[in-house]
Design a protein around this motif. Structure first.
Motif, PDB file in Angstrom:
ATOM      1  N   ILE A 144      -2.794  32.432  16.830  1.00  0.00           N
ATOM      2  CA  ILE A 144      -2.671  32.732  15.395  1.00  0.00           C
ATOM      3  C   ILE A 144      -1.295  33.358  15.108  1.00  0.00           C
ATOM      4  CG2 ILE A 144      -3.590  34.097  13.469  1.00  0.00           C
ATOM      5  CD1 ILE A 144      -6.343  33.880  14.752  1.00  0.00           C
ATOM      6  N   GLU A 145      -0.579  32.725  14.204  1.00  0.00           N
ATOM      7  CA  GLU A 145       0.747  33.254  13.852  1.00  0.00           C
ATOM      8  C   GLU A 145       0.600  34.517  13.016  1.00  0.00           C
ATOM      9  OE1 GLU A 145       3.174  30.398  11.818  1.00  0.00           O
ATOM     10  OE2 GLU A 145       2.674  28.872  13.311  1.00  0.00           O
ATOM     11  N   VAL A 146       1.445  35.485  13.295  1.00  0.00           N
ATOM     12  CA  VAL A 146       1.445  36.702  12.488  1.00  0.00           C
ATOM     13  C   VAL A 146       2.893  37.119  12.278  1.00  0.00           C
ATOM     14  CG1 VAL A 146       1.109  38.160  14.530  1.00  0.00           C
ATOM     15  CG2 VAL A 146       0.531  39.064  12.316  1.00  0.00           C
TER      16      VAL A 146
ATOM     17  N   ASN B   8      -5.289  32.641   8.905  1.00  0.00           N
ATOM     18  CA  ASN B   8      -5.107  31.441   9.723  1.00  0.00           C
ATOM     19  C   ASN B   8      -6.139  30.376   9.381  1.00  0.00           C
ATOM     20  OD1 ASN B   8      -3.891  30.110  12.147  1.00  0.00           O
ATOM     21  ND2 ASN B   8      -6.005  30.292  12.849  1.00  0.00           N
TER      22      ASN B   8
ATOM     23  N   ASP C 157       5.597  41.329   8.262  1.00  0.00           N
ATOM     24  CA  ASP C 157       5.209  41.897   6.975  1.00  0.00           C
ATOM     25  C   ASP C 157       3.691  41.978   6.844  1.00  0.00           C
ATOM     26  OD1 ASP C 157       4.967  39.187   6.821  1.00  0.00           O
ATOM     27  OD2 ASP C 157       6.407  38.916   5.191  1.00  0.00           O
ATOM     28  N   GLN C 158       2.972  41.480   7.843  1.00  0.00           N
ATOM     29  CA  GLN C 158       1.509  41.621   7.836  1.00  0.00           C
ATOM     30  C   GLN C 158       1.098  42.847   8.653  1.00  0.00           C
ATOM     31  OE1 GLN C 158       0.700  37.548   9.053  1.00  0.00           O
ATOM     32  NE2 GLN C 158      -0.023  37.089   6.985  1.00  0.00           N
ATOM     33  N   PHE C 159       1.521  42.894   9.904  1.00  0.00           N
ATOM     34  CA  PHE C 159       1.385  44.163  10.620  1.00  0.00           C
ATOM     35  C   PHE C 159       2.462  44.298  11.686  1.00  0.00           C
ATOM     36  CE2 PHE C 159      -1.856  41.534  12.822  1.00  0.00           C
ATOM     37  CZ  PHE C 159      -1.511  41.710  14.153  1.00  0.00           C
TER      38      PHE C 159
ATOM     39  N   ASN D 100       1.320  49.805  13.388  1.00  0.00           N
ATOM     40  CA  ASN D 100      -0.092  49.756  13.019  1.00  0.00           C
ATOM     41  C   ASN D 100      -0.983  50.243  14.147  1.00  0.00           C
ATOM     42  OD1 ASN D 100       0.850  47.676  10.883  1.00  0.00           O
ATOM     43  ND2 ASN D 100      -1.270  48.156  10.394  1.00  0.00           N
ATOM     44  N   CYS D 101      -0.802  49.623  15.306  1.00  0.00           N
ATOM     45  CA  CYS D 101      -1.716  49.919  16.421  1.00  0.00           C
ATOM     46  C   CYS D 101      -1.219  51.084  17.276  1.00  0.00           C
ATOM     47  CB  CYS D 101      -1.875  48.702  17.316  1.00  0.00           C
ATOM     48  SG  CYS D 101      -2.579  47.294  16.459  1.00  0.00           S
TER      49      CYS D 101
ATOM     50  N   THR E 138      -5.875  50.606  11.421  1.00  0.00           N
ATOM     51  CA  THR E 138      -4.710  50.471  12.294  1.00  0.00           C
ATOM     52  C   THR E 138      -4.764  49.260  13.212  1.00  0.00           C
ATOM     53  OG1 THR E 138      -5.794  51.975  13.834  1.00  0.00           O
ATOM     54  CG2 THR E 138      -4.184  52.924  12.327  1.00  0.00           C
ATOM     55  N   THR E 139      -5.893  48.930  13.764  1.00  0.00           N
ATOM     56  CA  THR E 139      -5.891  47.940  14.835  1.00  0.00           C
ATOM     57  C   THR E 139      -6.798  46.744  14.561  1.00  0.00           C
ATOM     58  OG1 THR E 139      -5.469  49.695  16.412  1.00  0.00           O
ATOM     59  CG2 THR E 139      -6.261  47.637  17.321  1.00  0.00           C
TER      60      THR E 139
ATOM     61  N   VAL F 141      -5.653  38.528   9.750  1.00  0.00           N
ATOM     62  CA  VAL F 141      -4.794  37.358  10.042  1.00  0.00           C
ATOM     63  C   VAL F 141      -5.643  36.192  10.519  1.00  0.00           C
ATOM     64  CG1 VAL F 141      -2.585  38.495  10.463  1.00  0.00           C
ATOM     65  CG2 VAL F 141      -4.125  38.126  12.361  1.00  0.00           C
TER      66      VAL F 141
ATOM     67  N   VAL G 251      -1.000  36.096  17.846  1.00  0.00           N
ATOM     68  CA  VAL G 251      -2.077  36.997  18.237  1.00  0.00           C
ATOM     69  C   VAL G 251      -3.342  36.171  18.490  1.00  0.00           C
ATOM     70  CG1 VAL G 251      -2.878  37.499  15.870  1.00  0.00           C
ATOM     71  CG2 VAL G 251      -3.115  39.248  17.624  1.00  0.00           C
TER      72      VAL G 251
ATOM     73  N   ARG H 296      -5.181  28.774   6.253  1.00  0.00           N
ATOM     74  CA  ARG H 296      -4.023  27.897   6.486  1.00  0.00           C
ATOM     75  C   ARG H 296      -4.497  26.563   7.064  1.00  0.00           C
ATOM     76  NH1 ARG H 296      -0.861  30.715  10.427  1.00  0.00           N
ATOM     77  NH2 ARG H 296      -0.306  32.258   8.854  1.00  0.00           N
TER      78      ARG H 296
ATOM     79  N   ARG I  10      -0.567  40.711   1.118  1.00  0.00           N
ATOM     80  CA  ARG I  10       0.101  40.894   2.414  1.00  0.00           C
ATOM     81  C   ARG I  10      -0.370  39.841   3.414  1.00  0.00           C
ATOM     82  NH1 ARG I  10      -1.096  46.598   4.697  1.00  0.00           N
ATOM     83  NH2 ARG I  10      -1.461  45.956   6.835  1.00  0.00           N
ATOM     84  N   TYR I  11      -1.624  39.475   3.303  1.00  0.00           N
ATOM     85  CA  TYR I  11      -2.172  38.491   4.247  1.00  0.00           C
ATOM     86  C   TYR I  11      -2.181  37.082   3.658  1.00  0.00           C
ATOM     87  CZ  TYR I  11      -3.016  42.307   7.329  1.00  0.00           C
ATOM     88  OH  TYR I  11      -2.796  43.379   8.167  1.00  0.00           O
TER      89      TYR I  11
END
Lengths: 541, 194
Positions: free
Chosen positions: A67-69, B87, A72-74, A78-79, B75-76, B83, A63, B90, B122-123
């Motif tokens: 950026i790796e996603v 990142n 289990d994160q979304f 979700n959207c 939601t969005t 993330v 994304v 990370r 989760r993140y």
């Protein structure tokens, strides 16, 4: 010469192939996938909703360009939401991904693109461009999906929100309310009067839409074609609660409905909650103090609050906040809703390792004995899960001998009318009140009263009438924004964005809406007459 | 039968066209950056472990700070912003604690410490990233102080606020940054802008 040409062309083709792949080719983890149509759709659903591949590992994507996603994160859910119809959030508008949108060309003011095929869909997912080559917003991830999963996802999307949900046809929208036969007739009437008046008004005020539906201008088609006459069905259940599912099924077979609204039954709401989940049938704001505290996956029933469980959690948050020591003595009348409150409290106490002593009231209860047990040393707090009549009896026997330990009274058992608490309790007992404070409720109550008066209804039960009226407002709000997309999941997706409706709440303060939020009010007041203070408690905070 | 030189020309032309197409079809990142002064309100919030966190000293840190307004059931916008923090941590590797990442809930009625803890797990949040909640009144005060207030949480914007320890002023970013751009912003905060 030819060989050189062929070599150059081969290099170019190889280069294009490699460059088009954003991820290294991975081992096919889905070799065990059963290719039957239903399994593929279920796999597609898992990818979309749970972010899982066929082997149970999380979906991987990129994304914002780099950026790796992981799933289990979304996930897509979700959207694009459960309905697949997306929608706005803040500055972003998420596009629809349901079959009805993907499989047709789009030509309008905002976008022009051909219909998706499997090939262009796979390209969109891996390269981030639509079939016309227009890049997506960078918040749309690009995906690393093996081919069987990509096909499964496309297959699932084709089935997503692709036909109207049951309970709606071209002219009518059917809704039901559930009542149990043994409920107080006056209570039932108070709720039904509001439902009938609201629906009659709505149908009367939009009567011209029927004409516009067939002869209105084309540029208002989206609006006119959305019109439906609302039809209310009263589903009355009787006998043991275990038999209600069968009775509801019979009603549903006779006439499916698009949603259930409001309702009032004796005992737990659980049989109706389960029916709602199994039928994927929205159930909007039932009048209950005993909702089902299910998992977030219980998407279809929306409650005002956790009812008596919320009161129990609030009580124990307050006790913990005040470092209460000693046993918690609970008084309730056996076989009544008060017993459910005591049970909910016991469950919370057990988790916190607090000792509970229950004093159930039976017929001809010895009030003197009960009084002694509440004022003896070692009592940390007394909780009265009692209605107005039993509170009177307890207050009478107490005289002026109040317990030195704090005393709590449940407001739900008084229908929110804490003025009914008799002296001396009204000067000392803390009230657990999950509703609006009286002084904050006046403006909304006056509005309700005016509306009721206009409809020749007297305001006899502000709680039930206010809750039912708010449920109608929410139904109306959701259906207003649904346009002609009569999909139950879309309706609920829209309600998740209903934060603004909180302004119109009559009985509950601070409603908070959102995906996975199935209990709108999250806290309760502790009203303390001794200190003339009240504070808002959100359990867990 | 075509000459190899001719084929090479076609090859180069196709390559050029390929890269032009790649360039034109690249997703566009749109964000606005500005500098602003904010008066942080004197409030005490609660973090994901249930610990009380006085906001002024927490933000007035010796470390660079990045702050976002999110909510757990968003939601969005929030998942993508989160993330982005994942990142960044990370990329920082062992140095995650050298940067203070702060997520402030704009749905305090719902976001309890236990929910916030699950969210951070989760993140894959590492040390240095806190999720804060508080009373609705206090959260409103903070949002207003950062000129980020919305009455309906669904109308929120993707805002990231950044401040280096020596600076009083905040960098306000409205929009999304790629991982690389986010890292660049961090390097600027620690004075390693190349």
């Amino acid at each position: 010469m030819n060989k050189i040409n062929e070599l150059l062309i081969s290099i170019f083709v190889l280069f294009l192939t490699c460059a088009s792949l954003p991820f290294p080719v991975q081992a096919d983890a889905s070799k065990t996938i059963d290719n039957s149509a239903s399994d593929m759709i279920e796999l597609g659903r898992k990818i979309y909703q749970d972010g899982e591949l066929g082997d149970g590992s999380p979906v991987k994507a990129i994304v914002l360009g780099d950026i790796e996603v992981t799933g289990d994160q979304f996930t897509c859910l979700n959207c694009h939401r459960r309905s697949g119809l997306g929608g706005p959030e803040g500055t972003k508008y998420v596009l629809a991904t349901n079959g009805g949108s993907l499989l047709v060309p789009r030509v309008d003011l905002y976008m022009e693109r051909p219909a998706y095929t499997y090939e262009t869909f796979a390209e969109a997912m891996t390269l981030g461009v639509n079939p016309k080559g227009t890049p997506f917003d960078p918040i749309m991830p690009i995906y690393d999906l093996p081919e069987p999963e990509m096909r499964a996802l496309f297959g699932y999307l084709k089935t997503l929100s692709n036909k109207y949900s049951p309970g709606v046809n071209d002219v009518e929208l059917h809704i039901a309310t559930v009542v149990s036969k043994d409920i107080d007739p006056q209570l039932k009437n108070e709720m039904l009067q509001v439902l009938n008046a609201f629906i009659d008004n709505k149908n009367a005020q939009t009567r011209h839409e029927k004409k516009r539906y067939t002869s209105g201008p084309f540029y208002h088609e989206y609006r006119n074609k959305a019109y439906r006459q609302w039809v209310l069905h009263i589903w009355e259940v009787s006998g043991p609660a275990e038999s209600w599912a069968g009775q509801l099924e019979t009603y549903y077979q006779q006439q499916p409905v698009f949603a259930m609204i409001s309702g009032v039954v004796s005992g737990d709401w659980n049989p109706i909650h389960n029916f709602s989940r199994e039928k994927k049938l929205p159930c909007l704001l039932p009048n209950t103090d005993l909702p089902t505290i299910g998992s977030p996956a219980d998407f279809y029933t929306l409650y005002f609050s956790k009812g008596l469980t919320l009161e129990a959690q609030t009580l124990h948050s307050d006790l913990a906040g005040n470092n209460t020591n000693g046993d918690i003595v609970q008084i309730y009348r056996q076989g009544t809703i008060g017993e459910k409150g005591a049970q909910a409290s016991e469950k919370v106490a057990r988790a916190g390792k607090t000792e509970i002593i229950n004093l159930p009231l039976v017929e001809n209860a010895d009030w003197q004995e009960i009084k002694q047990k509440t004022i003896q040393p070692g009592v940390g707090a007394v909780v009265l899960w009692l209605g107005a009549d039993d509170l009177e009896k307890y207050a009478e026997v107490l005289g002026e001998h109040l317990s030195s330990a704090p005393v709590y009274v449940s407001s739900s058992l008084l229908n929110g009318e804490y003025d009914l608490i008799p002296p001396p309790l009204n000067r000392a007992a803390k009230i657990i009140h999950p509703f609006k404070l009286k002084e904050d409720q006046q403006a909304r109550l006056r509005q309700l009263e005016v509306w009721l008066k206009q409809n020749n209804i007297s305001m006899s039960n502000p709680r039930i009438q206010g809750q039912t009226y708010f449920a109608c407002l929410l139904l109306n709000g959701g259906l207003k924004h649904i346009k002609r997309y009569y999909y139950r999941e879309f309706f609920l997706d829209l309600l998740d964005h209903g934060e603004r409706m909180s302004l119109y709440s009559i009985n509950y303060p601070r409603l908070s809406f959102g995906p996975e939020q199935r209990f709108l009010a999250k806290g309760a007041y502790i009203i303390d007459p001794a200190t003339v203070k009240n504070h808002w408690v959100i359990p867990g905070h | 039968m075509s000459h190899p030189r001719h084929t090479i020309k076609i090859f180069i032309t196709l390559l050029f066209l390929f890269f032009s197409e790649q360039h034109s079809s690249a997703a566009k990142f749109e964000f606005q950056k500005s500098i602003a002064n904010y008066q942080i309100p004197d409030v005490v919030l609660t973090n994901q472990d249930g610990k009380k966190v006085p906001l002024i000293p927490f933000l007035d840190s010796e470390k660079p700070v990045m702050l976002e307004f999110i909510f757990a059931t968003c939601t969005t916008i929030c998942p993508v912003m989160s993330v982005s923090f994942t990142n960044l941590q990370r990329r920082l590797g062992k140095d995650t604690e050298k940067l203070r990442l702060v997520s402030v809930s704009i749905d305090p009625e719902h976001d309890t410490p236990s929910i916030m803890n699950k969210y951070l797990n989760r993140y894959n949040a590492q040390n240095g990233w806190d999720f804060l909640t508080g009373s609705k009144e206090d959260i409103d005060l903070i949002m207003k102080a950062f000129d980020a207030y919305v009455s309906d949480k669904m109308n929120h914007q993707p805002l990231t606020f950044m401040r280096s320890p020596e600076e009083k002023q905040w960098v306000r970013v409205n929009g999304f940054l790629s991982g690389k751009e986010m890292m660049k912003e961090y390097q600027k905060l620690i004075g390693q802008d190349l």
